[in-house]
Design an enzyme around this catalytic site. Structure first.
Site, PDB file in Angstrom:
ATOM      1  N   LYS A  25      -4.243   4.301  -1.920  1.00  0.00           N
ATOM      2  CA  LYS A  25      -3.156   3.459  -1.749  1.00  0.00           C
ATOM      3  C   LYS A  25      -3.036   2.832  -0.499  1.00  0.00           C
ATOM      4  CE  LYS A  25      -0.995   6.326   1.106  1.00  0.00           C
ATOM      5  NZ  LYS A  25      -0.678   6.077   2.673  1.00  0.00           N
ATOM      6  N   ILE A  78     -10.333  10.229   5.457  1.00  0.00           N
ATOM      7  CA  ILE A  78      -9.644  10.552   4.591  1.00  0.00           C
ATOM      8  C   ILE A  78     -10.499  11.015   3.143  1.00  0.00           C
ATOM      9  CG2 ILE A  78      -9.264   8.598   3.371  1.00  0.00           C
ATOM     10  CD1 ILE A  78      -6.484   9.389   2.315  1.00  0.00           C
ATOM     11  N   ALA A  79     -11.931  10.527   3.345  1.00  0.00           N
ATOM     12  CA  ALA A  79     -12.692  10.692   2.394  1.00  0.00           C
ATOM     13  C   ALA A  79     -13.058  12.167   1.937  1.00  0.00           C
ATOM     14  CB  ALA A  79     -13.912  10.053   2.581  1.00  0.00           C
ATOM     15  N   ARG A  91      -4.117   0.831  10.766  1.00  0.00           N
ATOM     16  CA  ARG A  91      -2.686   0.731  10.137  1.00  0.00           C
ATOM     17  C   ARG A  91      -1.964  -0.247  10.906  1.00  0.00           C
ATOM     18  NH1 ARG A  91      -4.437   6.131  10.150  1.00  0.00           N
ATOM     19  NH2 ARG A  91      -4.118   7.341   8.170  1.00  0.00           N
ATOM     20  N   TYR A 146     -22.083  -1.697   1.480  1.00  0.00           N
ATOM     21  CA  TYR A 146     -21.255  -1.608   0.574  1.00  0.00           C
ATOM     22  C   TYR A 146     -22.078  -2.276  -0.839  1.00  0.00           C
ATOM     23  CZ  TYR A 146     -17.771  -0.838   3.950  1.00  0.00           C
ATOM     24  OH  TYR A 146     -16.975  -0.443   5.341  1.00  0.00           O
TER      25      TYR A 146
END
Length: 381
Positions: A123, A37-38, A194, A84
């Site tokens: 989200k 998605i980035a 997911r 990170y």
């Protein structure tokens, strides 16, 4: 024909937006997670925003981070066990986009805020309401901007539907319903994150924020969850969810999500197409919104009066303010985020209360269905 040409032009330009000249001191973003998605969520919108540059990417593997950086022309790549943390500690990074699995949103948002960075987090903002409360409380304490990235809220289409309802030309709202489903295996792999409970997975966690947030915004209120039933993909993961809600004063609403719709025809061999329909019934008619998930790709707003002809509208550009026909909802979202960071009034916004209420409703749907809440992170600063 003109509509099809417009669609092709919009998708083509939106998918490969032009690079614009940057301000002298643009907001410098770091991206946590080389997720699929980035690029759409932050890389491409940043290209065509004069006040944003992406300066760093971090991934679990150094190789993946470097590959992402090369593909998308990001100057620095961090990877490995401390990747990170290295990005968050980078003094050149002012804001963090978090596209990590749900279970990591709490920890890395808290770490980023502790390091003095503004955060745009995908989200759902957290695994449950408790986490969301703590995240926004800490952001307020630090005087930093934290935004849950639910991009349809910033697109002109939702504003147009809200305007139609608030005008009351169709009378008062009497009910709402939505259906959001995709054919089994059309988008998701069997081992997709997911569907991993330990990573905060679940159908309603992934798909639920779209209809829930649309309905809450259109009704200008929060619902009570009365019933929720599910078909499980695994022990704690919902594949299908059917929920009955009521918005004040007494507006019933139905939400249906399905991340693995059965096929049709012999042995279910043929795929069902995507279902993305939200309907608002009013005293004197109804409004149907198709593709309320990615309205910038294509959408339709069909107004159906009880008396007279129906008509179809589309809204890709706001009546006032900044925006272009080809801007994605993510681009509108980035515009709002940067405005807020710069101390300006954004064209649209999601408050801390909005995101916390959202998680409360998702939690209630899980409880009513007999499934456990997504597990709270053990992380503490």
């Amino acid at each position: 024909m003109l509509s099809f040409i417009s669609f092709v032009q919009r998708v083509k330009k939106g998918g490969n937006p032009p690079e614009v000249e940057k301000n002298s001191q643009p907001l410098r973003f770091g991206v946590l997670g080389a997720a699929r998605i980035a690029p759409d969520a932050i890389i491409k919108p940043a290209r065509c925003h004069e006040d944003v540059v992406v300066v760093a990417i971090a991934a679990r593997s150094k190789e993946r981070a470097e590959e992402f950086a090369k593909t998308w022309s990001v100057p620095r790549a961090y990877g490995g066990v401390d990747g990170y943390k290295a990005l968050i500690d980078d003094p050149d990074v002012e804001a963090i986009y978090i596209g990590l699995p749900n279970s990591l949103h709490f920890e890395w948002t808290m770490r980023a805020l502790a390091a003095g960075k503004h955060v745009l987090c995908e989200k759902p903002i957290a695994d449950n309401e408790d986490e969301a409360c703590r995240m926004f409380s800490f952001a307020e304490e630090k005087g930093l901007i934290l935004l849950e990235a639910w991009q349809p809220r910033f697109h002109p289409s939702i504003e147009r539907v809200k305007e139609l309802i608030d005008q009351k030309s169709l009378g008062k709202m009497v009910s709402m319903s939505s259906e959001l489903g995709v054919w089994n295996d059309l988008f998701f792999l069997k081992d997709d994150i997911r569907f991993d409970y330990s990573l905060g997975g679940g159908g309603i966690m992934d798909m639920g924020p779209y209809p829930i947030s649309w309905m809450r915004y259109l009704a200008s209120s929060n619902p009570t969850v009365h019933e929720s039933s599910t078909i499980r993909r695994s022990e704690n993961i919902d594949r299908f969810m059917h929920a009955q809600l009521t918005f004040p004063p007494s507006i019933p609403a139905t939400i249906l999500t399905d991340s693995a719709m059965d096929g049709w025809g012999p042995f279910g061999l043929f795929p069902q197409w995507i279902k993305m329909v939200l309907r608002v019934d009013c005293e004197d008619g109804a409004i149907e919104v198709r593709n309320f998930v990615l309205p910038h790709v294509w959408h339709s707003i069909t107004v159906i009066p009880k008396h007279g002809r129906s008509w179809v509208e589309k809204a890709y550009k706001p009546k006032e303010g900044k925006g272009e026909e080809w801007w994605s909802a993510y681009r509108y979202q980035l515009e709002a985020f940067v405005s807020k960071v710069r101390g300006q009034e954004p064209h649209a916004w999601r408050t801390a209360e909005d995101s916390i209420d959202q998680m409360r409703i998702i939690d209630a749907m899980y409880i009513k269905s007999g499934l456990p809440l997504r597990p709270t992170s053990n992380f503490s600063l």
